[in-house]
Write a protein that holds these residues in place. Structure first.
Motif, PDB file in Angstrom:
ATOM      1  N   VAL A  59      15.099 -26.442 -12.902  1.00  0.00           N
ATOM      2  CA  VAL A  59      14.503 -25.132 -13.165  1.00  0.00           C
ATOM      3  C   VAL A  59      13.214 -25.297 -12.766  1.00  0.00           C
ATOM      4  N   GLN A  60      12.624 -24.152 -12.338  1.00  0.00           N
ATOM      5  CA  GLN A  60      11.012 -24.194 -11.746  1.00  0.00           C
ATOM      6  C   GLN A  60      10.215 -23.746 -13.020  1.00  0.00           C
ATOM      7  N   THR A  61       9.200 -24.456 -13.141  1.00  0.00           N
ATOM      8  CA  THR A  61       8.403 -24.001 -14.485  1.00  0.00           C
ATOM      9  C   THR A  61       6.846 -24.337 -14.015  1.00  0.00           C
ATOM     10  N   GLY A  64       5.440 -25.479 -18.292  1.00  0.00           N
ATOM     11  CA  GLY A  64       6.031 -26.730 -18.858  1.00  0.00           C
ATOM     12  C   GLY A  64       5.230 -27.995 -18.301  1.00  0.00           C
ATOM     13  N   ARG A  65       4.729 -27.746 -17.215  1.00  0.00           N
ATOM     14  CA  ARG A  65       4.172 -29.106 -16.293  1.00  0.00           C
ATOM     15  C   ARG A  65       2.883 -28.527 -15.826  1.00  0.00           C
ATOM     16  N   PRO A  66       1.942 -28.181 -16.696  1.00  0.00           N
ATOM     17  CA  PRO A  66       0.726 -27.895 -16.082  1.00  0.00           C
ATOM     18  C   PRO A  66      -0.098 -29.014 -15.270  1.00  0.00           C
ATOM     19  N   ASP A  67       0.537 -30.300 -15.578  1.00  0.00           N
ATOM     20  CA  ASP A  67      -0.235 -31.298 -14.889  1.00  0.00           C
ATOM     21  C   ASP A  67       0.549 -31.456 -13.275  1.00  0.00           C
ATOM     22  N   LYS A  68       1.194 -30.711 -12.902  1.00  0.00           N
ATOM     23  CA  LYS A  68       2.053 -30.614 -11.888  1.00  0.00           C
ATOM     24  C   LYS A  68       1.697 -29.535 -11.160  1.00  0.00           C
ATOM     25  N   ILE A  69       1.202 -28.444 -11.565  1.00  0.00           N
ATOM     26  CA  ILE A  69       0.931 -27.357 -10.734  1.00  0.00           C
ATOM     27  C   ILE A  69       0.067 -27.463  -9.630  1.00  0.00           C
ATOM     28  N   ASP A  70       0.345 -27.336  -8.267  1.00  0.00           N
ATOM     29  CA  ASP A  70      -0.462 -27.418  -7.137  1.00  0.00           C
ATOM     30  C   ASP A  70      -1.544 -26.447  -7.117  1.00  0.00           C
ATOM     31  N   SER A  71      -2.503 -26.684  -6.161  1.00  0.00           N
ATOM     32  CA  SER A  71      -3.723 -25.841  -5.797  1.00  0.00           C
ATOM     33  C   SER A  71      -3.449 -24.362  -5.608  1.00  0.00           C
ATOM     34  N   ASP A  72      -2.107 -24.296  -5.204  1.00  0.00           N
ATOM     35  CA  ASP A  72      -1.667 -22.808  -4.811  1.00  0.00           C
ATOM     36  C   ASP A  72      -1.138 -22.003  -6.046  1.00  0.00           C
ATOM     37  N   GLY A  74       1.725 -22.842  -7.438  1.00  0.00           N
ATOM     38  CA  GLY A  74       3.310 -22.786  -7.373  1.00  0.00           C
ATOM     39  C   GLY A  74       3.983 -23.752  -8.616  1.00  0.00           C
ATOM     40  N   PRO A  75       5.278 -23.173  -8.863  1.00  0.00           N
ATOM     41  CA  PRO A  75       5.944 -23.685  -9.871  1.00  0.00           C
ATOM     42  C   PRO A  75       6.300 -25.164  -9.435  1.00  0.00           C
ATOM     43  N   PHE A  76       6.624 -26.080 -10.714  1.00  0.00           N
ATOM     44  CA  PHE A  76       6.945 -27.422 -10.588  1.00  0.00           C
ATOM     45  C   PHE A  76       8.662 -27.473 -10.498  1.00  0.00           C
ATOM     46  N   ASP A  77       9.210 -28.054  -9.699  1.00  0.00           N
ATOM     47  CA  ASP A  77      10.616 -28.273  -9.679  1.00  0.00           C
ATOM     48  C   ASP A  77      11.099 -29.402 -10.783  1.00  0.00           C
ATOM     49  N   ALA A  78      11.693 -28.783 -11.892  1.00  0.00           N
ATOM     50  CA  ALA A  78      12.001 -29.674 -13.167  1.00  0.00           C
ATOM     51  C   ALA A  78      13.358 -30.071 -13.203  1.00  0.00           C
ATOM     52  N   THR A  79      13.863 -30.926 -14.036  1.00  0.00           N
ATOM     53  CA  THR A  79      15.355 -31.279 -14.086  1.00  0.00           C
ATOM     54  C   THR A  79      15.713 -30.895 -15.509  1.00  0.00           C
ATOM     55  N   LEU A  80      16.599 -30.111 -15.945  1.00  0.00           N
ATOM     56  CA  LEU A  80      17.401 -29.832 -17.203  1.00  0.00           C
ATOM     57  C   LEU A  80      18.163 -31.054 -17.431  1.00  0.00           C
ATOM     58  N   ARG A  81      18.281 -31.752 -18.601  1.00  0.00           N
ATOM     59  CA  ARG A  81      19.093 -32.840 -19.005  1.00  0.00           C
ATOM     60  C   ARG A  81      19.973 -32.070 -20.019  1.00  0.00           C
ATOM     61  N   VAL A 336      10.527 -39.351 -18.645  1.00  0.00           N
ATOM     62  CA  VAL A 336      10.893 -39.035 -17.451  1.00  0.00           C
ATOM     63  C   VAL A 336       9.984 -38.257 -16.492  1.00  0.00           C
ATOM     64  N   GLU A 337       9.708 -38.323 -15.414  1.00  0.00           N
ATOM     65  CA  GLU A 337       8.802 -37.766 -14.641  1.00  0.00           C
ATOM     66  C   GLU A 337       9.171 -36.315 -14.270  1.00  0.00           C
ATOM     67  N   ASP A 338      10.664 -35.810 -14.165  1.00  0.00           N
ATOM     68  CA  ASP A 338      10.911 -34.611 -13.707  1.00  0.00           C
ATOM     69  C   ASP A 338      11.149 -33.747 -14.983  1.00  0.00           C
ATOM     70  N   ARG A 339      10.521 -34.127 -16.120  1.00  0.00           N
ATOM     71  CA  ARG A 339      10.823 -33.262 -17.314  1.00  0.00           C
ATOM     72  C   ARG A 339      10.282 -31.888 -17.317  1.00  0.00           C
ATOM     73  N   PRO A 340      10.759 -30.784 -17.776  1.00  0.00           N
ATOM     74  CA  PRO A 340      10.042 -29.779 -17.780  1.00  0.00           C
ATOM     75  C   PRO A 340       9.423 -29.053 -19.060  1.00  0.00           C
ATOM     76  N   PHE A 341       8.789 -30.109 -19.866  1.00  0.00           N
ATOM     77  CA  PHE A 341       7.906 -30.041 -20.832  1.00  0.00           C
ATOM     78  C   PHE A 341       6.507 -30.749 -20.863  1.00  0.00           C
TER      79      PHE A 341
END
Length: 375
Positions: A59-61, A64-72, A74-81, A336-341
Motif C-alpha cells: 500500500v502507498q500511504t 499513515g507515515r508522515p515521518d517517511k514522506i519525502d521532500s516532494d 510522495g507516498p511511502f511504500d508500506a506493507t500490509l500484514r 516494524v519499519e515498513d508499517r503503514p501507521f
C-alpha cells in the motif's frame, strides 16, 4: 516456515460490507488469497492443532507515515500484514494436480481479477481449505512438486503431525526483527479495516509503582462505522465532531507488566471490552468500571513483552481473544519499519490534545486569559 509463492483458498460464506454494515450471508464460495509469507503449526490450550497463515500486501500511504514522506510529498511504500488461523485436527490431504482459475480482488482498482485456468499443485487442510501453487512458477518447480515450495510446506506439516510431538504454546512467531520494549501486537478484521483501520498506535509507559509497570496503549482509528446501526452513522459522526472535535475514534487500554523485565501479565479494557461479541456488533462497552480484575494475557507475539490484542467489534471493543476466527486480520506490529501507521509513545492526554473540540479550546483560552488578568 517460509511459504513465499504459495496461495491459500477456502470455501467460506459470503459477507456483505455495504454502507458500513457487516453481515454474513447464506451463500458460499471459494475465496483465493495470494502472497502467503509463512505458515506455523501450533497446538492451542484446548488441544486443537492450528495452522497460522500469514500473507502480505502493498500500500502507498501519505498520512499513515508522515515521518517517511519525502521532500516532494510522495507516498511511502508500506506493507500490509495479514494473519489467519485454520483448524487442522483432521490432518492434510495428499498433493494433487489439477487446473484452476483463481479469482482475486484488486483493491486499488476496485475490481475482481481472474487468473487461469492453469495447472497447480495443491493439498487440502481441514475440511474446506487448500494450500497450493502454480505448477510452472516458483523455485524448484521444474523438478516436480517435491522440490517446489508446496512440497517443502507439505513435508513440514506432515512430519510434525506424524511425529505427534506438537506441544501447547501461547507464543507465536512473527518473523520480524526483535523488540525489547513492552508493546502489543494488534489484530483487527481486515473487512473492518477497509474504512475503519488503525492510524496510530501509542505506547506510553506510566511511572512505575510497587505493583509493577503499566503501559498505556492508545489506538487512533480512521473512523468508526456502526455496522448494525448504519443509519445512525452520520448522526454519530456529527455528535462526535461536536463533542470531541474529531471524526477519528480513539481507544485506550492498559498492559500490566512485571518489573524490570516488562513481561506482560494483565490487561485492562475499561469500557471497551468486547467479551464474546464480534464484528457485527457496534454498541459494546464491556468492563464499565476501572477497578475490575484485569484479564490475563492469552497469547504473546515473539516475546512475553508483546501481548496479542484483538479488536473484535465495529465500535472497536477488544479483548485478549479472537471472536472473528473466520476473517483474515490486519496484523499491526508497532516496531516494524515498513508499517503503514504511526507508532509513537504519547500518552492518551497528549493524543487527545489535537482533537479537542472548539468549545474546549475556547474555554481553555478564556481560562488562561482570566488567570493572567488575575495575576
Amino acid at each position: 516456515m517460509d511459504a513465499e509463492g504459495l496461495w491459500f483458498s477456502k470455501i467460506e460464506r459470503e459477507y456483505s460490507a455495504d454502507l458500513g454494515e457487516f453481515r454474513w450471508t447464506e451463500e458460499q464460495r471459494t475465496w483465493d488469497w495470494r502472497d502467503l509469507t509463512t505458515v506455523e503449526l501450533v497446538r492451542t490450550k484446548d488441544g486443537k492443532k492450528k495452522l497460522i497463515l500469514r500473507r502480505r500486501g502493498e500500500v502507498q500511504t501519505r498520512y499513515g507515515r508522515p515521518d517517511k514522506i519525502d521532500s516532494d510529498g510522495g507516498p511511502f511504500d508500506a506493507t500490509l500484514r495479514y494473519m489467519l488461523g485454520i483448524d487442522i485436527d483432521k490432518g492434510i490431504g495428499k498433493i494433487e494436480t489439477d487446473y484452476y482459475t483463481a479469482k482475486v480482488r484488486d483493491h486499488v482498482k476496485d475490481r475482481w481479477i481472474m487468473i487461469g485456468p492453469k495447472m497447480r499443485w495443491s493439498f487440502q487442510i481441514g475440511e474446506d481449505a487448500w494450500i497450493w501453487q502454480w505448477a510452472e512458477e516458483g523455485p524448484g518447480s521444474s523438478g516436480g512438486h517435491q522440490k517446489a515450495p508446496i512440497g517443502e510446506v507439505y513435508k513440514y506439516i506432515k512430519d510434525i503431525l506424524e511425529a505427534g510431538e506438537l506441544v501447547y504454546t501461547n507464543k507465536f512467531n512473527l518473523n520480524v526483527g526483535q523488540n525489547d520494549e513492552c508493546s502489543p501486537v494488534i489484530y483487527q478484521p481486515a473487512v473492518d479495516g477497509m474504512k475503519n483501520f488503525i492510524r496510530e498506535i501509542h505506547c506510553f509507559k506510566r511511572p512505575p509503582t510497587e505493583e509493577g509497570m503499566e503501559m498505556e496503549v492508545t489506538l487512533v482509528f480512521n473512523n468508526e462505522e456502526l455496522r448494525k446501526h448504519r443509519v445512525l452513522n452520520k448522526i454519530y459522526e456529527r455528535v462526535r465532531l461536536a463533542k470531541y472535535g474529531r471524526l477519528k475514534d480513539i481507544e485506550s487500554f492498559v498492559i500490566m507488566a512485571d518489573s524490570p523485565d516488562e513481561k506482560a501479565s494483565g490487561l485492562r479494557f475499561t469500557k471497551i471490552y468486547s467479551g464474546h461479541h464480534n464484528l457485527e456488533e457496534d454498541t459494546i462497552h464491556g468492563d464499565p468500571e476501572p477497578d475490575l480484575p484485569p484479564h490475563r494475557v492469552r497469547y504473546y507475539a515473539d516475546e512475553y513483552r508483546h501481548p496479542i490484542i484483538f479488536v473484535n467489534t465495529s465500535n472497536h471493543a477488544m479483548a485478549e481473544h479472537d471472536t472473528n476466527p473466520d476473517l483474515w486480520k490486519w496484523e499491526y506490529v508497532p516496531w516494524v519499519e515498513d508499517r503503514p501507521f504511526v507508532s509513537d509513545k504519547m500518552s492518551r492526554k497528549e493524543v487527545d490534545r489535537p482533537y479537542r473540540s472548539s468549545l474546549e479550546r475556547t474555554f481553555e483560552g478564556l481560562t488562561r486569559r482570566l488567570m493572567n488578568l488575575s495575576g
